[in-house]
Design an enzyme around this catalytic site. Sequence first.
Site, mmCIF file in Angstrom:
data_model
loop_
_atom_site.group_PDB
_atom_site.id
_atom_site.type_symbol
_atom_site.label_atom_id
_atom_site.label_comp_id
_atom_site.label_asym_id
_atom_site.label_seq_id
_atom_site.Cartn_x
_atom_site.Cartn_y
_atom_site.Cartn_z
ATOM 1 N N LYS A 1 0.830 -1.210 0.000
ATOM 2 C CA LYS A 1 0.000 0.000 0.000
ATOM 3 C C LYS A 1 0.866 1.262 0.000
ATOM 4 C CE LYS A 1 -2.426 -2.688 -0.548
ATOM 5 N NZ LYS A 1 -2.465 -4.158 -0.473
ATOM 6 N N SER B 1 1.034 -18.018 5.633
ATOM 7 C CA SER B 1 1.101 -18.674 4.329
ATOM 8 C C SER B 1 2.351 -18.243 3.573
ATOM 9 C CB SER B 1 -0.139 -18.299 3.512
ATOM 10 O OG SER B 1 -0.144 -16.908 3.266
ATOM 11 N N ILE C 1 -2.524 -9.771 -5.893
ATOM 12 C CA ILE C 1 -1.124 -9.305 -5.899
ATOM 13 C C ILE C 1 -0.736 -8.837 -7.293
ATOM 14 C CG2 ILE C 1 1.287 -10.042 -5.611
ATOM 15 C CD1 ILE C 1 0.371 -11.850 -3.345
ATOM 16 N N GLY C 2 -1.110 -9.642 -8.303
ATOM 17 C CA GLY C 2 -0.720 -9.326 -9.673
ATOM 18 C C GLY C 2 -1.218 -7.953 -10.106
ATOM 19 N N HIS D 1 -23.817 15.496 1.383
ATOM 20 C CA HIS D 1 -23.600 15.921 -0.011
ATOM 21 C C HIS D 1 -22.539 17.008 -0.030
ATOM 22 C CE1 HIS D 1 -24.383 16.880 -4.176
ATOM 23 N NE2 HIS D 1 -24.391 18.165 -3.835
HETATM 24 P P1 FAD Z 1 1.232 -14.050 8.452
HETATM 25 O O1 FAD Z 1 1.041 -12.604 8.356
HETATM 26 O O2 FAD Z 1 1.807 -14.777 7.301
HETATM 27 O O3 FAD Z 1 2.117 -14.304 9.739
HETATM 28 C C1 FAD Z 1 2.556 -15.582 10.100
HETATM 29 C C2 FAD Z 1 3.826 -15.433 10.910
HETATM 30 O O4 FAD Z 1 4.148 -16.696 11.461
HETATM 31 C C3 FAD Z 1 5.029 -15.018 10.077
HETATM 32 O O5 FAD Z 1 5.616 -13.866 10.641
HETATM 33 C C4 FAD Z 1 5.969 -16.223 10.138
HETATM 34 O O6 FAD Z 1 7.324 -15.843 10.152
HETATM 35 C C5 FAD Z 1 5.557 -16.858 11.449
HETATM 36 N N1 FAD Z 1 5.823 -18.300 11.554
HETATM 37 C C6 FAD Z 1 5.482 -19.266 10.673
HETATM 38 N N2 FAD Z 1 5.818 -20.491 11.144
HETATM 39 C C7 FAD Z 1 6.395 -20.280 12.367
HETATM 40 C C8 FAD Z 1 6.940 -21.137 13.363
HETATM 41 N N3 FAD Z 1 6.909 -22.459 13.231
HETATM 42 N N4 FAD Z 1 7.478 -20.565 14.472
HETATM 43 C C9 FAD Z 1 7.476 -19.203 14.622
HETATM 44 N N5 FAD Z 1 6.960 -18.369 13.732
HETATM 45 C C10 FAD Z 1 6.409 -18.878 12.625
HETATM 46 N N6 FAD Z 1 -4.478 -8.806 3.164
HETATM 47 C C11 FAD Z 1 -5.334 -7.785 3.360
HETATM 48 O O7 FAD Z 1 -6.305 -7.952 4.099
HETATM 49 N N7 FAD Z 1 -5.146 -6.565 2.777
HETATM 50 C C12 FAD Z 1 -4.109 -6.331 1.961
HETATM 51 O O8 FAD Z 1 -3.964 -5.214 1.453
HETATM 52 C C13 FAD Z 1 -3.196 -7.380 1.712
HETATM 53 N N8 FAD Z 1 -2.138 -7.185 0.906
HETATM 54 C C14 FAD Z 1 -1.241 -8.196 0.712
HETATM 55 C C15 FAD Z 1 -0.180 -7.975 -0.144
HETATM 56 C C16 FAD Z 1 0.751 -8.984 -0.374
HETATM 57 C C17 FAD Z 1 1.910 -8.713 -1.296
HETATM 58 C C18 FAD Z 1 0.607 -10.237 0.292
HETATM 59 C C19 FAD Z 1 1.619 -11.327 0.095
HETATM 60 C C20 FAD Z 1 -0.464 -10.472 1.136
HETATM 61 C C21 FAD Z 1 -1.409 -9.457 1.347
HETATM 62 N N9 FAD Z 1 -2.516 -9.649 2.159
HETATM 63 C C22 FAD Z 1 -3.416 -8.631 2.351
HETATM 64 C C23 FAD Z 1 -2.752 -10.930 2.861
HETATM 65 C C24 FAD Z 1 -2.267 -10.827 4.318
HETATM 66 O O9 FAD Z 1 -0.910 -10.469 4.324
HETATM 67 C C25 FAD Z 1 -2.466 -12.147 5.032
HETATM 68 O O10 FAD Z 1 -3.810 -12.556 4.908
HETATM 69 C C26 FAD Z 1 -2.120 -12.013 6.510
HETATM 70 O O11 FAD Z 1 -0.786 -11.613 6.675
HETATM 71 C C27 FAD Z 1 -2.361 -13.334 7.238
HETATM 72 O O12 FAD Z 1 -2.023 -13.163 8.571
HETATM 73 P P2 FAD Z 1 -1.509 -14.402 9.449
HETATM 74 O O13 FAD Z 1 -1.295 -13.854 10.819
HETATM 75 O O14 FAD Z 1 -2.383 -15.557 9.263
HETATM 76 O O15 FAD Z 1 -0.120 -14.822 8.786
HETATM 77 P P1 NAD Z 2 -4.970 -14.861 -6.129
HETATM 78 O O1 NAD Z 2 -5.619 -16.133 -5.773
HETATM 79 O O2 NAD Z 2 -5.626 -13.583 -5.778
HETATM 80 O O3 NAD Z 2 -4.710 -14.817 -7.700
HETATM 81 C C1 NAD Z 2 -3.998 -15.823 -8.369
HETATM 82 C C2 NAD Z 2 -4.328 -15.767 -9.848
HETATM 83 O O4 NAD Z 2 -3.381 -16.561 -10.568
HETATM 84 C C3 NAD Z 2 -5.715 -16.312 -10.182
HETATM 85 O O5 NAD Z 2 -6.409 -15.363 -10.945
HETATM 86 C C4 NAD Z 2 -5.408 -17.595 -10.960
HETATM 87 O O6 NAD Z 2 -6.397 -17.903 -11.908
HETATM 88 C C5 NAD Z 2 -4.070 -17.255 -11.598
HETATM 89 N N1 NAD Z 2 -3.220 -18.405 -11.995
HETATM 90 C C6 NAD Z 2 -2.986 -19.552 -11.311
HETATM 91 N N2 NAD Z 2 -2.115 -20.338 -11.967
HETATM 92 C C7 NAD Z 2 -1.792 -19.702 -13.118
HETATM 93 C C8 NAD Z 2 -0.941 -19.993 -14.224
HETATM 94 N N3 NAD Z 2 -0.224 -21.124 -14.286
HETATM 95 N N4 NAD Z 2 -0.842 -19.091 -15.233
HETATM 96 C C9 NAD Z 2 -1.546 -17.931 -15.197
HETATM 97 N N5 NAD Z 2 -2.370 -17.602 -14.170
HETATM 98 C C10 NAD Z 2 -2.483 -18.462 -13.136
HETATM 99 O O7 NAD Z 2 -3.490 -14.961 -5.493
HETATM 100 P P2 NAD Z 2 -2.369 -13.869 -5.221
HETATM 101 O O8 NAD Z 2 -2.552 -12.672 -6.073
HETATM 102 O O9 NAD Z 2 -1.089 -14.624 -5.276
HETATM 103 O O10 NAD Z 2 -2.631 -13.450 -3.727
HETATM 104 C C11 NAD Z 2 -2.671 -14.432 -2.683
HETATM 105 C C12 NAD Z 2 -3.661 -14.040 -1.628
HETATM 106 O O11 NAD Z 2 -3.149 -12.957 -0.848
HETATM 107 C C13 NAD Z 2 -4.967 -13.494 -2.220
HETATM 108 O O12 NAD Z 2 -5.853 -14.531 -2.539
HETATM 109 C C14 NAD Z 2 -5.473 -12.643 -1.099
HETATM 110 O O13 NAD Z 2 -6.182 -13.458 -0.206
HETATM 111 C C15 NAD Z 2 -4.214 -12.119 -0.433
HETATM 112 N N6 NAD Z 2 -3.968 -10.725 -0.864
HETATM 113 C C16 NAD Z 2 -4.893 -9.783 -0.552
HETATM 114 C C17 NAD Z 2 -4.698 -8.479 -0.949
HETATM 115 C C18 NAD Z 2 -5.729 -7.454 -0.590
HETATM 116 O O14 NAD Z 2 -6.529 -7.716 0.290
HETATM 117 N N7 NAD Z 2 -5.746 -6.295 -1.226
HETATM 118 C C19 NAD Z 2 -3.576 -8.116 -1.667
HETATM 119 C C20 NAD Z 2 -2.644 -9.103 -1.973
HETATM 120 C C21 NAD Z 2 -2.852 -10.412 -1.558
#
Ligand code: FAD
Ligand code: NAD
Length: 466
Positions: free
Chosen positions: A53, A147, A186-187, A445
Amino acid sequence: MAEDISVDVAVIGAGPGGYVAALRAEQLGLKAAVIEREFVGGTCLNVGCIPSKALLEATHLLSKIRTADALGIKVGEVEVDFSRMQAHKSRVVSILTRGVAGLFRKKDIDLVEGMGRFVEPGVIQVELTAGGTQTVRADNVIIATGSVPIAPPGIEFDGHRVITSREALELEEIPKRFIVVGAGYIGLELGSVYARLGSEVVVLEMMDKALPEMDAELGEAAAEQLGRQGLDIHLGSRVTGIVLEEGEAVVRYEQSGEERSLTADHVLVSVGRRPFLDGIGLEAVGLKSGQRGFLEVDNGMGTGVENIYAVGDVVATPMLAHVAMDEGVVAAERIAGQASVMEYDAIPSVVYTHPELASVGLKEEEARERGLNIRVGKFPFRGNGRARAMNDVEGWVKIIADAESDALIGAHCIGPDAGHLIHEVVVAMGYRGYAEDLALTVHAHPTLSEAFKEAAMAVDGRALHI
Ligand code: FAD
Ligand code: NAD
């Protein structure tokens, strides 16, 4: 070896699911410890929601400056200092993650830095980051280990040319050619960042629509809008392999039965994420992961094994930070003896491109497939005064209600500030509200929110400004 500690609740993972669970547990009078192998704040604060963001905001400002002329503002040559933009991002991450660590200290929540593994029920052994081990004994455990990105068959990440979102957020130079695999959250978000910075961005999506998980009309509108901003989105294009040739990444994909290829400086593979439970020792406590590797839970986040809960991306609910946080709260409250349950009917999801995309509830096609008798009200932002004043009129609001009862079933929006605006419907749905409730509510408004009131009125065929 560090001294053993004993707590009421041990949380494995300090992401939004884990750290919020610990804060709520402490608030309820429980002694909590959080075990974290890499970074406080998890994926979201360090390499996910927040840094993405920060870059989206910065590059959106750049686009606004470039189009300011239309509002009578002449701007000279605009230059990007990418390393300062990256420094802005890192500063935001640092402030927020230090903030969470500070809350742990203030509330006397133990932070144990290292990789946690169950050795027996209630006992977790931590390989400390600083070396050595420490045992954490806990009456209750919350698994919140998050994840990691998926690499599809035939594709291997090399951290440089073939990258995950993590490296895509850390690039030191603006790539000339940037390929994104997957037109998902993400894409489209990171594709937007680099398109705004001037990279040639190609997005390859295997399905016949962008954002296949969202309302079809929303995905279509997003692909069209983002296409106009320079994202070259190829639908029906399944990536089958990526190889490195002469310092470039060559992406092979199938489109309409034909084999094709494209080259780029970097390929971001964003085709989804999988739950991360590697090395956590589930077998030691009699737990097994279920479908697609997720942990199965009940609506109180219990795993079925006594005193073990799971929240966030490790469970098969939407992989969103706000879902993880609320699940963390529910798990902590259950441990404290409360009867909290997690409800998933009104979870907002937002894609932070511009225009933003926001959804809650059922998709229109989903409602129809379920045989629900629905009425749909739609209102375009071009009929909204504030959107006109902002010179930002692309997009619309769609509200779906039950045809007989008028109960709200879903809402979808593409447009300026959609991510903030959607919450009016989220709250209304939380109260089991009706489209008429929104239509009867006086909206200030001129605000963008009036488009929601008009869409609610349109459910009953009485929108006024179209
Ligand atoms: P995580 O945030 O993945 O945290 C898990 C933690 O556990 C990590 O710090 C890891 O190091 C730790 N861990 C794992 N295994 C162990 C272990 N055995 N011992 C100790 N520590 C461990 N979601 C939104 O709602 N809005 C967004 O704008 C958004 N943008 C995103 C953009 C990107 C590029 C990505 C990749 C994800 C985005 N997401 C967004 C998704 C969001 O980041 C996840 O849904 C969220 O972080 C999940 O939270 P969590 O606590 O389950 O896991
Ligand atoms: P995503 O599930 O949002 O999108 C993955 C896309 O890849 C799908 O459209 C799928 O059809 C496509 N795909 C799969 N295999 C393919 C292939 N071989 N060739 C071409 N296209 C293919 O997954 P993401 O963008 O990796 O994000 C992961 C998760 O992280 C999201 O599902 C979301 O839950 C979370 N996230 C959330 C936000 C947000 O809230 N703004 C931002 C980033 C990530």
